[in-house]
Design a protein around this motif. Structure first.
Motif, PDB file in Angstrom:
ATOM      1  N   PRO A 106       0.833  -1.202   0.000  1.00 52.54           N
ATOM      2  CA  PRO A 106       0.000   0.000   0.000  1.00 52.54           C
ATOM      3  C   PRO A 106       0.869   1.255   0.000  1.00 52.54           C
ATOM      4  N   GLY A 107       0.482   2.235  -0.801  1.00 53.54           N
ATOM      5  CA  GLY A 107       1.237   3.488  -0.873  1.00 53.54           C
ATOM      6  C   GLY A 107       2.251   3.520  -1.994  1.00 53.54           C
ATOM      7  N   ASP A 108       2.547   2.359  -2.609  1.00 58.02           N
ATOM      8  CA  ASP A 108       3.462   2.332  -3.756  1.00 58.02           C
ATOM      9  C   ASP A 108       2.820   3.032  -4.957  1.00 58.02           C
ATOM     10  N   VAL A 109       3.650   3.290  -5.957  1.00 58.46           N
ATOM     11  CA  VAL A 109       3.123   3.805  -7.216  1.00 58.46           C
ATOM     12  C   VAL A 109       3.230   2.703  -8.278  1.00 58.46           C
ATOM     13  N   VAL A 110       2.130   2.444  -8.975  1.00 57.70           N
ATOM     14  CA  VAL A 110       2.143   1.527 -10.117  1.00 57.70           C
ATOM     15  C   VAL A 110       1.948   2.381 -11.368  1.00 57.70           C
ATOM     16  N   ILE A 111       2.823   2.184 -12.342  1.00 55.10           N
ATOM     17  CA  ILE A 111       2.732   2.947 -13.595  1.00 55.10           C
ATOM     18  C   ILE A 111       1.945   2.133 -14.616  1.00 55.10           C
ATOM     19  N   VAL A 112       1.081   2.822 -15.343  1.00 56.42           N
ATOM     20  CA  VAL A 112       0.316   2.139 -16.394  1.00 56.42           C
ATOM     21  C   VAL A 112       0.438   2.921 -17.693  1.00 56.42           C
ATOM     22  N   ASP A 113       0.278   2.188 -18.779  1.00 54.27           N
ATOM     23  CA  ASP A 113       0.193   2.788 -20.103  1.00 54.27           C
ATOM     24  C   ASP A 113      -1.060   3.681 -20.134  1.00 54.27           C
ATOM     25  N   SER A 114      -1.085   4.701 -20.992  1.00 56.22           N
ATOM     26  CA  SER A 114      -2.264   5.567 -21.065  1.00 56.22           C
ATOM     27  C   SER A 114      -2.636   5.807 -22.524  1.00 56.22           C
ATOM     28  N   PRO A 115      -3.769   5.320 -22.999  1.00 58.96           N
ATOM     29  CA  PRO A 115      -4.808   4.639 -22.233  1.00 58.96           C
ATOM     30  C   PRO A 115      -4.428   3.188 -21.944  1.00 58.96           C
ATOM     31  N   THR A 116      -5.208   2.590 -21.064  1.00 51.76           N
ATOM     32  CA  THR A 116      -4.970   1.185 -20.745  1.00 51.76           C
ATOM     33  C   THR A 116      -6.291   0.473 -20.506  1.00 51.76           C
ATOM     34  N   TYR A 117      -6.209  -0.832 -20.278  1.00 48.84           N
ATOM     35  CA  TYR A 117      -7.392  -1.653 -20.015  1.00 48.84           C
ATOM     36  C   TYR A 117      -8.077  -1.130 -18.757  1.00 48.84           C
ATOM     37  N   GLU A 125      -1.009   3.986  -5.571  1.00 48.86           N
ATOM     38  CA  GLU A 125      -1.319   5.129  -6.431  1.00 48.86           C
ATOM     39  C   GLU A 125      -1.035   4.694  -7.872  1.00 48.86           C
ATOM     40  N   ILE A 126      -1.900   5.098  -8.798  1.00 49.67           N
ATOM     41  CA  ILE A 126      -1.685   4.721 -10.202  1.00 49.67           C
ATOM     42  C   ILE A 126      -1.243   5.956 -10.974  1.00 49.67           C
ATOM     43  N   ALA A 127      -0.103   5.838 -11.659  1.00 51.34           N
ATOM     44  CA  ALA A 127       0.413   6.964 -12.442  1.00 51.34           C
ATOM     45  C   ALA A 127       0.419   6.568 -13.916  1.00 51.34           C
ATOM     46  N   GLY A 128      -0.147   7.425 -14.750  1.00 52.47           N
ATOM     47  CA  GLY A 128      -0.167   7.141 -16.183  1.00 52.47           C
ATOM     48  C   GLY A 128       1.130   7.585 -16.833  1.00 52.47           C
ATOM     49  N   ALA A 129       1.717   6.694 -17.627  1.00 51.02           N
ATOM     50  CA  ALA A 129       2.946   7.049 -18.353  1.00 51.02           C
ATOM     51  C   ALA A 129       2.575   7.838 -19.601  1.00 51.02           C
ATOM     52  N   SER A 130       3.503   8.670 -20.076  1.00 51.98           N
ATOM     53  CA  SER A 130       3.265   9.378 -21.349  1.00 51.98           C
ATOM     54  C   SER A 130       3.233   8.373 -22.487  1.00 51.98           C
ATOM     55  N   ALA A 131       2.332   8.627 -23.417  1.00 51.82           N
ATOM     56  CA  ALA A 131       2.220   7.728 -24.570  1.00 51.82           C
ATOM     57  C   ALA A 131       1.718   8.524 -25.758  1.00 51.82           C
ATOM     58  N   ASP A 132       1.982   8.007 -26.974  1.00 51.56           N
ATOM     59  CA  ASP A 132       1.402   8.601 -28.173  1.00 51.56           C
ATOM     60  C   ASP A 132       0.674   7.499 -28.932  1.00 51.56           C
ATOM     61  N   ALA A 133       0.375   7.738 -30.198  1.00 51.84           N
ATOM     62  CA  ALA A 133      -0.420   6.755 -30.945  1.00 51.84           C
ATOM     63  C   ALA A 133       0.279   5.402 -31.058  1.00 51.84           C
ATOM     64  N   ASP A 134       1.601   5.370 -30.911  1.00 54.96           N
ATOM     65  CA  ASP A 134       2.339   4.104 -30.995  1.00 54.96           C
ATOM     66  C   ASP A 134       2.445   3.406 -29.643  1.00 54.96           C
ATOM     67  N   GLY A 135       2.021   4.079 -28.584  1.00 52.40           N
ATOM     68  CA  GLY A 135       2.074   3.435 -27.265  1.00 52.40           C
ATOM     69  C   GLY A 135       2.981   4.177 -26.304  1.00 52.40           C
ATOM     70  N   ILE A 136       3.375   3.486 -25.267  1.00 54.11           N
ATOM     71  CA  ILE A 136       4.103   4.090 -24.153  1.00 54.11           C
ATOM     72  C   ILE A 136       5.472   4.625 -24.619  1.00 54.11           C
ATOM     73  N   ASP A 137       5.862   5.759 -24.022  1.00 52.77           N
ATOM     74  CA  ASP A 137       7.141   6.396 -24.354  1.00 52.77           C
ATOM     75  C   ASP A 137       8.185   5.960 -23.314  1.00 52.77           C
ATOM     76  N   VAL A 150      -0.425  -3.271 -21.969  1.00 56.76           N
ATOM     77  CA  VAL A 150      -0.918  -4.292 -22.915  1.00 56.76           C
ATOM     78  C   VAL A 150      -0.252  -3.957 -24.248  1.00 56.76           C
ATOM     79  N   PRO A 151       0.957  -4.458 -24.504  1.00 52.93           N
ATOM     80  CA  PRO A 151       1.699  -3.966 -25.673  1.00 52.93           C
ATOM     81  C   PRO A 151       1.305  -4.613 -27.002  1.00 52.93           C
ATOM     82  N   THR A 152       0.505  -5.673 -26.973  1.00 57.92           N
ATOM     83  CA  THR A 152       0.200  -6.390 -28.212  1.00 57.92           C
ATOM     84  C   THR A 152      -1.305  -6.434 -28.426  1.00 57.92           C
ATOM     85  N   PHE A 153      -1.786  -5.805 -29.538  1.00 59.19           N
ATOM     86  CA  PHE A 153      -3.217  -5.738 -29.858  1.00 59.19           C
ATOM     87  C   PHE A 153      -3.978  -5.236 -28.624  1.00 59.19           C
TER      88      PHE A 153
END
Ligand SMILES: Cc1ncc(COP(=O)(O)O)c(C=O)c1O
Length: 400
Positions: A110-121, A134-146, A170-173
């Protein structure tokens, strides 16, 4: 005279999650159609497992999953992905959702940060949030996470004294975008994981839902088995009701999972179903079934994307080469939160893009799932969506 017992009508509660609405096409559901579920072939697989393994198919199972499924999976992943996991690198789970929940349990506090792709499932956000992180969204563009921006984000969080034990994507499809992370970003992201010690959790649920093979190599296999856990599922390729999936990860992690109290107490997860899956795979029924369902899903994708091009030219999208979803970008005058109200009045629905971000974003985006409905219904759904966008009340900004 009828007995009082027979006069009482039997009470039957709901059986399935999906709730149909009359003359309504709800493209927010990422569910298979009934016709894609292998009732007869699965009956035969259960029968084969019981005949072959007898009582051993019905007792408590081996902690990491039964040998026949582990062996079949190791061989199959070697065939369809970059490398074959060692049997000790595999753990059978009750689906990808369960795998993600388990990984949050063992990797985070509890209290950790989990990073997720943005958008994500969007429902992964729910699973992760259950762990009081805490959930932090990573920067991403049309090709996915940066990857570079992600490394910076992890660095900043660490400097501020936060633990960042896990990065989910979710890097594949992908769900929701349908796109796949380019190979150079895969390599760079693996480097970020190795450099920071943040475990990459790769949701590989759609690997085998591939319309233009081959699917890109998984991060797990590119990473040479370290620093990445890959989560897989039979929900999309066989049936979600099985609640069966797996993960591939470092042996120490698999050992830790096998030592959890719930495994000690209840044995390997979904043991009988896991042995039936081994029989389904070994007999060739899985390959036959997959060919059948992929043909149906490919057709639905083609019908939906053609209808979008014909009737909804204001929407931008990339046709996905795998998975179950099309991700639409709408112009700024058509925010999807407001469109949803009008779409529902026209008998169609979708998942608003804002549900797929851990922060306030996605107002111009929406996700359409193309698997559940027939091709003609997909065409009708797009017509209704176009009518909802064109409706005078919507363009006039009449907010309900
Ligand atoms: C990316 C992703 N992960 C996990 C799941 C759920 O998988 P399972 O049914 O194996 O729990 C889904 C289902 O929609 C999904 O899209």
């Amino acid at each position: 005279m009828r007995s009082s017992q027979s006069a009482v009508s039997p009470v039957q509660g709901p059986i399935i999650q999906y709730q149909a609405r009359a003359d309504f096409i709800d493209l927010s559901w990422g569910h298979p159609p009934g016709s894609a579920l292998p009732v007869q072939a699965w009956t035969e697989a259960v029968q084969a497992a019981l005949t072959r393994f007898g009582w051993q198919a019905l007792t408590y199972g081996h902690a990491a999953g039964p040998g026949p499924l582990i062996d079949w999976l190791a061989h199959r992943l070697g065939r369809i992905d970059g490398c074959s996991p060692h049997p000790h690198e595999l753990f059978i789970t009750a689906g990808a959702s369960h795998a993600l929940d388990l990984l949050c349990s063992v990797l985070t506090r509890p209290g950790d940060v989990v990073i997720v792709d943005s958008p994500t499932y969007h429902l992964a956000l729910r699973i992760i949030a259950d762990h009081a992180v805490e959930i932090a969204g990573a920067s991403a563009d049309a090709d996915g996470i940066d990857p570079d921006a992600t490394a910076d984000l992890i660095g900043r969080l660490r400097k501020a004294g936060r633990r960042v034990p896990m990065l989910y994507l979710v890097p594949t499809f992908a769900n929701p975008t349908g796109s796949s992370l380019p190979v150079d970003r895969r390599a760079a992201l693996i480097e970020v994981g190795h450099g920071t010690g943040t475990m990459i959790v790769e949701d590989d649920t759609y690997r085998e839902v591939c319309y233009e093979p081959p699917a890109p190599q998984s991060l797990w296999s590119l990473a040479d088995r370290a620093g990445v856990v890959r989560v897989g599922s039979f929900s999309k390729t066989v049936a979600p009701g099985l609640r069966l999936g797996f993960l591939t990860g470092e042996q120490s992690l698999v050992r830790t999972l096998g030592q959890r109290g719930f495994v000690d107490s209840g044995g390997g997860v979904n043991h009988t179903t896991a042995l039936s899956m081994a029989a389904f795979g070994e007999s060739g029924a899985y390959d036959r079934h997959l060919r059948h369902v992929l043909a149906g899903y490919r057709l639905r994708r083609d019908v939906l994307t053609a209808a979008l091009r014909d009737w909804l030219p204001v929407a931008r999208f990339r046709a996905p080469s795998g998975g179950w979803f099309v991700w639409l970008q709408l112009p700024s005058w058509a925010p999807t939160g407001r469109l949803l109200v009008h779409a529902e009045q026209h008998g169609v629905s979708f998942l608003p893009g804002s549900r797929c971000y851990p922060y306030d974003h996605g107002e111009q985006q929406l996700r359409l799932a193309f698997t559940l409905f027939e091709p003609a219904q997909l065409q009708e759904a797009v017509r209704r969506l176009a009518r909802a966008i064109d409706s005078a009340s919507f363009t006039a900004g009449d907010v309900e």
